[in-house]
Design an enzyme around this catalytic site. Structure first.
Site: not given
Lengths: 148, 143
Positions: A70, A77-79, A138
């Site tokens: 991620h 950041i993929c959050l 994601c």
């Protein structure tokens, strides 16, 4: 600041940032017993004037960007809590905790599969990316599915 | 149907900001709004979507007007020194006895100004993420 009073293990705020309160650098160490044990990372928090109603822009910076499904190699950041699931009750401390926990739960060190395309084409500001979050999958706006 | 959001800027501001409207119209005359305040009020039809009041679609205006009405239904009070809720988690400042606070149906409390600003963006409790409209409905049905 609770981050100083109740520090998280392996998370330290850069002390020398009194001049610019809208830009924070956090030093983070990978948690013990995880794939990132002993590694050092730097996180940059950029706060807009609308903080805490607007989420901060959080990216990894510096020489060591964690290799994680991620985390893109440019530090993005993929959050979900950094964009659509943001709440003004979240703090620097809770965001750091989420990131430490995201790293700690990683089973295999690898970049997101669409890393090279995303890094070439994305906006500098990760909040401009239309992230798609579907539970453990994601998906960025480039429609690449991360098998996680 | 009447248009409650568009139209004269001073009227829009008075709906949302109360007494501050006087200050805004003064800055309008001078043509130099303070840098920290938008000249045209900005609304958030959805989280992450901000739009100046004059660019809202009719549907968005209705949504925002309803939202403003619902917020007014949420009870307010003054902080009584209750030890359970010590600080407003939005501004991270400890409540002082007498502070104006708003109670959400989930019983989380915040400064009125802090929570109203958030509820205009997202109608959820910042602490437990409970959707406020659903909880409001349940509390009406229960009583």
């Amino acid at each position: 600041m609770s981050l100083i009073k109740e520090p998280l293990p392996g998370v330290v705020v850069d002390g020398d940032q009194a001049e610019n309160l809208s830009l924070w650098i956090i030093h983070m160490t990978g948690a013990e017993g995880t794939l990132y044990e002993g590694e050092h990372f730097q996180l940059q928090f950029k706060f807009s004037p609308k903080y805490p109603f607007d989420s901060p822009e959080v990216t990894f910076i510096g020489p060591n960007i964690p290799v994680h499904p991620h985390v893109y190699s440019n530090g993005h950041i993929c959050l979900s809590i950094l964009t659509e699931d943001w709440s003004p009750a979240l703090s620097v401390q809770t965001v750091c905790l989420s990131i430490v926990s995201m790293l700690s739960s990683c089973k295999e060190k690898k970049r997101p599969p669409d890393n090279s395309f995303y890094v070439k084409t994305c906006n500098k500001n990760p909040k401009k990316t239309k992230w798609w979050y579907h539970g453990k999958i994601c998906v960025t706006s480039y429609l690449c599915i991360i098998d996680y | 149907m009447g248009n409650c959001l568009k139209g004269s800027a001073a009227d829009d501001i008075s709906l949302l900001r109360g007494s501050e409207s006087a200050g805004d119209s003064v800055s309008d005359h001078l043509g130099l709004p303070p840098p920290y305040r938008e000249a045209v009020p900005v609304y958030y039809p959805s989280p992450n979507i901000s739009r100046p009041v004059n660019q809202l679609t009719e549907e968005e205006q209705v949504k925002i007007a309803k939202r403003m009405g619902l917020i007014q239904h949420l009870p307010t009070g003054s902080y009584d020194g209750c030890k359970k809720n010590r600080e407003c988690v939005i501004c991270m400042v400890e409540f002082l006895v007498g502070d104006n606070v708003r109670y959400l149906p989930c019983m989380h409390i915040y400064h009125v100004n802090c929570i109203d600003d958030w509820l205009m963006r997202s109608f959820t409790c910042p602490s437990c993420m409970e959707p406020v409209d659903a909880a409001l409905l349940t509390s009406y049905e229960a009583s």
